[in-house]
Design an enzyme around this catalytic site. Structure first.
Site, PDB file in Angstrom:
ATOM      1  N   ASP A  40       0.868  -1.178   0.000  1.00  0.00           N
ATOM      2  CA  ASP A  40       0.000   0.000   0.000  1.00  0.00           C
ATOM      3  C   ASP A  40       0.909   1.235   0.000  1.00  0.00           C
ATOM      4  OD1 ASP A  40      -1.755   2.146   0.763  1.00  0.00           O
ATOM      5  OD2 ASP A  40      -3.129   0.667   1.614  1.00  0.00           O
ATOM      6  N   ILE A  41       0.669   2.162  -0.901  1.00  0.00           N
ATOM      7  CA  ILE A  41       1.544   3.341  -0.980  1.00  0.00           C
ATOM      8  C   ILE A  41       1.156   4.409   0.051  1.00  0.00           C
ATOM      9  CG2 ILE A  41       2.183   2.975  -3.380  1.00  0.00           C
ATOM     10  CD1 ILE A  41       0.158   5.168  -4.121  1.00  0.00           C
ATOM     11  N   GLU A  99     -13.448   3.191  -2.085  1.00  0.00           N
ATOM     12  CA  GLU A  99     -12.951   4.036  -3.175  1.00  0.00           C
ATOM     13  C   GLU A  99     -12.668   3.248  -4.447  1.00  0.00           C
ATOM     14  OE1 GLU A  99     -11.512   3.808  -0.224  1.00  0.00           O
ATOM     15  OE2 GLU A  99     -11.950   5.697   0.806  1.00  0.00           O
ATOM     16  N   HIS A 104     -10.392  -6.344  -2.006  1.00  0.00           N
ATOM     17  CA  HIS A 104      -9.016  -6.383  -1.532  1.00  0.00           C
ATOM     18  C   HIS A 104      -8.966  -6.594  -0.024  1.00  0.00           C
ATOM     19  CE1 HIS A 104     -10.314  -2.154  -1.471  1.00  0.00           C
ATOM     20  NE2 HIS A 104      -9.460  -1.962  -0.474  1.00  0.00           N
ATOM     21  N   HIS A 106      -6.488  -5.828   3.335  1.00  0.00           N
ATOM     22  CA  HIS A 106      -5.337  -5.142   3.918  1.00  0.00           C
ATOM     23  C   HIS A 106      -4.639  -6.086   4.892  1.00  0.00           C
ATOM     24  CE1 HIS A 106      -6.274  -0.884   2.737  1.00  0.00           C
ATOM     25  NE2 HIS A 106      -7.501  -1.364   2.683  1.00  0.00           N
TER      26      HIS A 106
END
Length: 208
Positions: A40-41, A99, A104, A106
């Site tokens: 994750d950026i 968003e 997904h 995390h």
């Protein structure tokens, strides 16, 4: 197709699909034919990773049972690498976010619960630091196998499936389990023994 869902990529072109396709650069951690993991950026902690299916489905529980289960097994291996490399107490697994219309998970290293508070300020890491973390995790993770091994409880002449393990387990377990398949009055019969052997091979072939 993704399980029973037909995916229309011309309608849904998520940023994650573009990352998987290589159109957008990412710090890849692991990949197989169906799943992709990358840093994750905007991380809450160093090693914060996203795991996504390559088929583009918005809501994770719209995935078919097999894909969802295999996605969790894939995430489990990535989480094991994160825990080893970061030394955290646990790796949190969180499904969150509206968003991006692409399911997904995390995976976030944590030592206390506030480490996974998404209202916290995100870390600002340099590209070099991201690359270094990604390299360490790539070297630590192993997603090479999805084989199930067969374990035979002591004294029971039949096998039962057990959770995920590596191919070497299959080889070792087959050597241990084979005599148990030959229990009974026909154990000394060469034809019966041959049938047992090829039966084991057939079962392992289906598991791979």
């Amino acid at each position: 197709m993704c399980g029973g869902l037909r995916i229309k990529k011309e309608v849904m072109a998520s940023v994650f699909s573009r990352i998987i396709a290589g159109e957008i650069p990412s710090y890849k951690i692991a990949e197989d034919d169906r799943f992709y993991a990358f840093l994750d950026i905007n991380p809450l902690a160093e090693g914060h990773t996203l795991v996504v299916p390559k088929c583009e489905v918005d809501y994770i529980f719209d995935l078919d049972d097999r894909t969802l289960g295999d996605m969790m097994l894939f995430a489990k291996k990535v989480a094991a690498a994160i825990r080893r490399e970061t030394g955290c107490r646990k790796v949190a697994s969180i499904v969150l976010g509206l968003e991006v219309p692409h399911a997904h998970i995390h995976l976030i290293p944590m030592n206390e619960e506030r480490d996974v508070d998404f209202s916290r300020e995100k870390l600002q890491l340099t590209p070099e630091r991201f690359a270094s973390i990604a390299e360490r995790l790539r070297e630590a993770v192993d997603i090479s196998s999805r084989v199930h091994c067969l374990r035979v409880p002591p004294g029971i002449g039949r096998c039962r499936p057990e959770p995920f393990c590596f191919p070497r387990c299959v080889i070792a377990e087959s050597l241990q389990a084979f005599p148990l398949f030959a229990l009974g009055s026909g154990a000394d019969d060469p034809l019966f023994s041959s049938m047992c052997f090829y039966g084991i091979v057939a079962v392992f072939s289906l598991c791979i």
